[in-house]
Scaffold this active site. Structure first.
Site, PDB file in Angstrom:
ATOM      1  N   LYS A  42      -7.583   6.962  10.480  1.00 18.60           N
ATOM      2  CA  LYS A  42      -8.184   6.870  11.814  1.00 18.60           C
ATOM      3  C   LYS A  42      -9.681   7.214  11.881  1.00 18.60           C
ATOM      4  O   LYS A  42     -10.334   6.906  12.880  1.00 18.60           O
ATOM      5  CB  LYS A  42      -7.434   7.802  12.790  1.00 18.60           C
ATOM      6  CG  LYS A  42      -6.092   7.270  13.216  1.00 18.60           C
ATOM      7  CD  LYS A  42      -6.219   6.191  14.270  1.00 18.60           C
ATOM      8  CE  LYS A  42      -4.988   5.332  14.409  1.00 18.60           C
ATOM      9  NZ  LYS A  42      -4.944   4.137  13.559  1.00 18.60           N
ATOM     10  N   HIS A  74      -3.015  -6.951   6.769  1.00 18.66           N
ATOM     11  CA  HIS A  74      -1.750  -6.298   6.437  1.00 18.66           C
ATOM     12  C   HIS A  74      -0.823  -6.290   7.654  1.00 18.66           C
ATOM     13  O   HIS A  74      -1.159  -5.733   8.681  1.00 18.66           O
ATOM     14  CB  HIS A  74      -2.000  -4.870   5.926  1.00 18.66           C
ATOM     15  CG  HIS A  74      -2.408  -4.833   4.488  1.00 18.66           C
ATOM     16  ND1 HIS A  74      -2.089  -3.806   3.636  1.00 18.66           N
ATOM     17  CD2 HIS A  74      -3.087  -5.732   3.733  1.00 18.66           C
ATOM     18  CE1 HIS A  74      -2.557  -4.076   2.428  1.00 18.66           C
ATOM     19  NE2 HIS A  74      -3.176  -5.221   2.472  1.00 18.66           N
ATOM     20  N   TYR A 109       2.807   4.829   1.386  1.00 17.67           N
ATOM     21  CA  TYR A 109       2.651   6.265   1.664  1.00 17.67           C
ATOM     22  C   TYR A 109       3.857   6.969   1.042  1.00 17.67           C
ATOM     23  O   TYR A 109       5.002   6.598   1.320  1.00 17.67           O
ATOM     24  CB  TYR A 109       2.635   6.521   3.175  1.00 17.67           C
ATOM     25  CG  TYR A 109       1.337   6.084   3.852  1.00 17.67           C
ATOM     26  CD1 TYR A 109       0.320   6.997   4.095  1.00 17.67           C
ATOM     27  CD2 TYR A 109       1.135   4.763   4.242  1.00 17.67           C
ATOM     28  CE1 TYR A 109      -0.865   6.614   4.708  1.00 17.67           C
ATOM     29  CE2 TYR A 109      -0.050   4.369   4.853  1.00 17.67           C
ATOM     30  CZ  TYR A 109      -1.045   5.307   5.089  1.00 17.67           C
ATOM     31  OH  TYR A 109      -2.229   4.917   5.683  1.00 17.67           O
ATOM     32  N   TYR A 122      -0.720   3.329  14.475  1.00 13.38           N
ATOM     33  CA  TYR A 122      -1.394   2.960  13.222  1.00 13.38           C
ATOM     34  C   TYR A 122      -2.320   1.761  13.437  1.00 13.38           C
ATOM     35  O   TYR A 122      -3.451   1.737  12.936  1.00 13.38           O
ATOM     36  CB  TYR A 122      -0.355   2.650  12.131  1.00 13.38           C
ATOM     37  CG  TYR A 122      -0.948   2.649  10.737  1.00 13.38           C
ATOM     38  CD1 TYR A 122      -0.917   3.789   9.943  1.00 13.38           C
ATOM     39  CD2 TYR A 122      -1.555   1.505  10.226  1.00 13.38           C
ATOM     40  CE1 TYR A 122      -1.480   3.800   8.671  1.00 13.38           C
ATOM     41  CE2 TYR A 122      -2.116   1.506   8.956  1.00 13.38           C
ATOM     42  CZ  TYR A 122      -2.080   2.653   8.191  1.00 13.38           C
ATOM     43  OH  TYR A 122      -2.638   2.651   6.933  1.00 13.38           O
ATOM     44  N   PRO A 137      -7.079  12.105   6.586  1.00 22.59           N
ATOM     45  CA  PRO A 137      -7.071  10.648   6.380  1.00 22.59           C
ATOM     46  C   PRO A 137      -5.699   9.984   6.448  1.00 22.59           C
ATOM     47  O   PRO A 137      -5.613   8.760   6.404  1.00 22.59           O
ATOM     48  CB  PRO A 137      -7.684  10.485   4.985  1.00 22.59           C
ATOM     49  CG  PRO A 137      -7.542  11.808   4.323  1.00 22.59           C
ATOM     50  CD  PRO A 137      -7.530  12.836   5.391  1.00 22.59           C
TER      51      PRO A 137
END
Ligand code: RFL
Ligand code: PHB
Length: 389
Positions: A296, A72, A200, A384, A292
């Site tokens: 991580k 991704h 998200y 991220y 979550p």
């Protein structure tokens, strides 16, 4: 029975550590409370950073991950009806891999079985002894028979509810905790993902996340109340609630279907310090929990294992105790960075029942800053994909 390192827990942390040590000729045994099938049935992480990819390769268990994992380049944030994209590759030169924790665990279990290293599943009453001295011991019961393992070191990789952290006298350990006033209701289904990137979602009805495991398997989450009863969420209710939190494009593309797993997870931030007590070392969820939202947890378990495996390898190969002595401080420095990032993502994207109008305005301003400033977007992307070591 005698071994060099006794590992408690066959989650990703324990299995990865066991494999890395085995490949360096360090004897180890893994003791796990559950059956292998039970361990594989827990649906958890989906996004892995380069650190986990590299370690799986080093452990000789990365072949299927490279074949089936989805690279991704970015992620999407849908805030109050408008979609924004964070381009990891452009902002950081790095990417993440979508490959389920279940698959990682399966690959590690198979690698361990292939090399014949010992794992004992369905052990009861594991207890840790004398780790403050030079000859630690672990006792357990299996099929009614008591066994004692003498070892040089104990690795507590037994998750948040495990016995390792609880074996440390309370005046030797300090814990830090934040419990969030909501949970995530997760659903897994054999349907194509709604988007080729994760979405998200910040919505006044609550956070949502559209994730995936493969081109034919989707994972969705809804923010829910902690009092929620899973039986009150038949699939139809889940899909209609998710639809309400999506934008038009995602609503049109959403393919629904029968769930193959559904569960509720509470959200928590937790750190235990230090992570070493004499000859006992904690790694992964046994020492820390992150909500979550930042993806991580598994990656932190992998970074602990990177430090810990190297510490043991240095100890046995070159008689150096430097890695062992610095394990806790090195691991904790990275842990707190991930704690901060996960807390920040959680705070920015969820609906908090107690939030005043002021808090909501701040949340919106924080998001606008990420969407408008390349510096802010880069900060999100850098964390991220995983901070450099
Ligand atoms: P685990 O996986 O909990 O494994 C611990 C093992 O120890 C065993 N055990 C014992 N064995 C012997 N004796 C005892 N007394 C024992 N007590 C316990 C347990 O049965 C178990 O097999 O810990 P580990 O290895 O540290 O791995 C940590 C990860 O599992 C966890 O951090 C992640 O799943 C968190 N997480 C995510 N992490 C990511 O990096 N990316 C993600 O996208 C992501 N998504 C998630 C997540 C966790 C979630 N939940 C359910 C909390 C999504 C969710 C919903
Ligand atoms: C998942 O796919 O389970 C997942 C992905 C990203 C997260 C959390 C969970 O932040």
């Amino acid at each position: 029975m005698r071994t060099q390192v006794a590992i408690i827990g066959a989650g990703p942390a324990g299995l990865l550590l066991g494999q890395l040590l085995h490949r360096h000729g360090i004897d180890n045994i893994i003791l796990e409370r559950q059956t292998p099938d039970y361990v594989l049935s827990r649906i958890r992480a989906g996004v892995i950073e380069q650190v986990a990819v590299d370690l799986l390769d080093e452990a000789g268990a990365g072949e299927r991950m490279h074949r089936e994992g989805l690279v991704h380049d970015g992620t999407q944030i849908l805030a109050d009806g408008v979609r924004h994209r964070i381009d990891f590759r452009e902002l950081t030169g790095k990417t993440v891999l979508v490959y389920g924790q279940t698959e990682i665990t399966r690959d590690l279990m198979e690698a361990r079985a292939a090399c014949g290293a010992p794992s004992v599943y369905e052990v009861e009453d594991v207890s840790l002894h004398d780790f403050d001295g030079h000859k630690p011991r672990v006792r357990y019961r299996k099929d009614g028979r008591e066994t004692e393992v003498e070892c040089d070191f104990i690795a507590g990789c037994d998750g948040f509810h495990g016995v390792s952290r609880k074996s440390v006298p309370s005046d030797h350990i300090k814990t830090y905790e934040r419990v969030y006033p909501f949970g995530w209701l997760g659903l897994l289904s054999d349907t194509p993902p709604v988007s080729d990137e994760l979405i998200y979602v910040r919505h006044s009805l609550g956070f949502a996340l559209c994730s995936m495991r493969s081109p034919t398997r989707s994972r969705y989450y809804l923010q829910c109340s902690l009092a929620e009863d899973i039986d009150a969420w038949p699939d139809d209710r889940f899909w209609s609630e998710l639809r309400m939190r999506l934008d038009r494009d995602a609503r049109d593309k959403l393919v629904t279907g029968r769930s193959i797993e559904k569960s509720i997870a509470p959200l928590r931030s937790f750190v235990a310090e230090p992570m070493r007590f004499g000859r006992l070392f904690l790694a992964g969820d046994a020492a820390h929990i992150v909500p979550p939202t930042g993806a991580k947890g598994l990656n932190l378990a992998a970074s602990d294992v990177r430090y810990l495996s190297q510490a043991f390898i240095d100890f046995y190969m070159s008689k150096s105790t430097a890695g062992i002595d610095h394990y806790s401080s090195r691991a904790l420095a990275r842990v707190w960075q991930a704690e901060r990032f996960s807390w920040w993502m959680t705070t920015m994207l969820h609906t908090f029942p107690e939030n005043s109008g002021f808090d909501q305005k701040l949340q919106r301003a924080e998001l606008d800053y990420v969407f408008r400033s390349k510096v802010a977007a880069t900060a999100l992307a850098e964390q991220y994909v995983g901070l450099p070591f």
